[in-house]
Design a protein around this motif. Sequence first.
Motif, PDB file in Angstrom:
ATOM      1  N   ARG A 107     154.419  18.578  24.995  1.00  0.00           N
ATOM      2  CA  ARG A 107     154.856  17.249  24.530  1.00  0.00           C
ATOM      3  C   ARG A 107     153.817  16.195  24.903  1.00  0.00           C
ATOM      4  N   ILE A 108     153.295  16.268  26.129  1.00  0.00           N
ATOM      5  CA  ILE A 108     152.262  15.333  26.578  1.00  0.00           C
ATOM      6  C   ILE A 108     150.981  15.522  25.769  1.00  0.00           C
ATOM      7  N   LEU A 109     150.599  16.774  25.520  1.00  0.00           N
ATOM      8  CA  LEU A 109     149.398  17.037  24.726  1.00  0.00           C
ATOM      9  C   LEU A 109     149.510  16.432  23.332  1.00  0.00           C
ATOM     10  N   ASP A 110     150.689  16.514  22.752  1.00  0.00           N
ATOM     11  CA  ASP A 110     150.900  15.921  21.430  1.00  0.00           C
ATOM     12  C   ASP A 110     150.691  14.403  21.478  1.00  0.00           C
ATOM     13  N   GLU A 111     151.194  13.773  22.525  1.00  0.00           N
ATOM     14  CA  GLU A 111     151.028  12.324  22.650  1.00  0.00           C
ATOM     15  C   GLU A 111     149.558  11.954  22.861  1.00  0.00           C
TER      16      GLU A 111
ATOM     17  N   ALA B 137     157.115  20.568  28.474  1.00  0.00           N
ATOM     18  CA  ALA B 137     156.715  19.206  28.823  1.00  0.00           C
ATOM     19  C   ALA B 137     155.222  18.989  28.608  1.00  0.00           C
ATOM     20  N   ILE B 138     154.409  19.966  29.003  1.00  0.00           N
ATOM     21  CA  ILE B 138     152.961  19.827  28.829  1.00  0.00           C
ATOM     22  C   ILE B 138     152.610  19.716  27.350  1.00  0.00           C
TER      23      ILE B 138
ATOM     24  N   THR C  11     143.522  18.202  33.576  1.00  0.00           N
ATOM     25  CA  THR C  11     143.483  19.501  32.918  1.00  0.00           C
ATOM     26  C   THR C  11     144.900  20.048  32.849  1.00  0.00           C
ATOM     27  N   PHE C  12     145.293  20.489  31.663  1.00  0.00           N
ATOM     28  CA  PHE C  12     146.619  21.065  31.453  1.00  0.00           C
ATOM     29  C   PHE C  12     146.486  22.570  31.215  1.00  0.00           C
ATOM     30  N   VAL C  13     147.342  23.329  31.876  1.00  0.00           N
ATOM     31  CA  VAL C  13     147.463  24.764  31.609  1.00  0.00           C
ATOM     32  C   VAL C  13     148.906  24.999  31.176  1.00  0.00           C
TER      33      VAL C  13
ATOM     34  N   ALA D 121     157.848  13.535  35.184  1.00  0.00           N
ATOM     35  CA  ALA D 121     157.006  13.735  36.361  1.00  0.00           C
ATOM     36  C   ALA D 121     155.527  13.702  35.982  1.00  0.00           C
ATOM     37  N   ILE D 122     155.173  14.264  34.828  1.00  0.00           N
ATOM     38  CA  ILE D 122     153.781  14.208  34.376  1.00  0.00           C
ATOM     39  C   ILE D 122     153.365  12.759  34.135  1.00  0.00           C
ATOM     40  N   LEU D 123     154.190  12.008  33.392  1.00  0.00           N
ATOM     41  CA  LEU D 123     153.866  10.605  33.131  1.00  0.00           C
ATOM     42  C   LEU D 123     153.745   9.816  34.433  1.00  0.00           C
TER      43      LEU D 123
END
Length: 313
Positions: free
Chosen positions: A38-42, A35-36, A56-58, A217-219
């Motif tokens: 995927r979000i980083l790509d967006e 999921a992270i 910050t994403f790990v 959940a991230i969004l």
Amino acid sequence: MSHHFQSISFQGMRPGKRLIILGGVHGNEPCGTVAIRRILDELERGTLTIESGSVTFVPVCNPLARSQYTRMGERNLNRRLVPTDFPQQFEDYVANWLCPLLSSHDVLLDLHSFHTPGRPFAMLGPRNNQGDLEPFTHEAEEEALARHLGVELFVDGWLDTYASGVRRRQQMSGCDEQDVQYGVGTTEYMRRQGGYGLTLECGQHEDTAAPEVAYRAILNTLAWLGLSGQVKPTEAANRTTLRLFEVVDRESPDDRLARGWRSFERLEAGELIGIRADGEELRAQEAAHIVFPNPDAEPGCEWFYLARAVDRV
């Protein structure tokens, strides 16, 4: 084997909350990492932007465990999470990097999955209190975020129930915990630093729906905290909260569960849960729910938890 640690940060143009999102605390739980990324790509493509605050994403907290696709590298990263001047196990080095990173943020979302089939759920912290075990002052903010993650099931009572189990098993072999601090993981550490955080259990490890639960959940978290500028999510309906009240350990490799329990299945009073190696039957003393059943638990470690419904979220 050498590994490095990675975090990726985005800063908005306006002030706001400092959010950190973790995946891969356990190496065999891929949903958060998927999921992270995927979000980083967006974010890289510009279809999603951070307008306020920072995030910050790990993607992979424990690269050794991830490379092995096992729960842990040399020990459980999400137990006894604390920096040390004398690192010995791989997870000590992770903690020395991760703990200061957590301390520099306000809010944590930690993405996990679980062993047996069951519904996605969020783990809540305690009520506001000034006690010795887990003092806390951000109950309202934490619960508000929980209601908007996109799940309807919530569980609390983790650390005090775990502490009671630690006290009982201190005289038993099979686990390496020395005191109740062994129950301190990412969210507990975050709260001790003055912030708040939620563990989101997105489904069974290999459930193809789990990465989507994590992604949504991230969004929702970015929107709820006002970081992304997207429309804020609505509250989940039909919410249920369960409070853990007992942990039962597996004492022998020949202890067996009565059947293949799913997390959160309801137990009727007197219902058979498991059978000890010597034939002792473990039965529910009251109507309750079984949580985190692990038929492969190591002797001396948690076998299953029991929880009862409470009126909270």
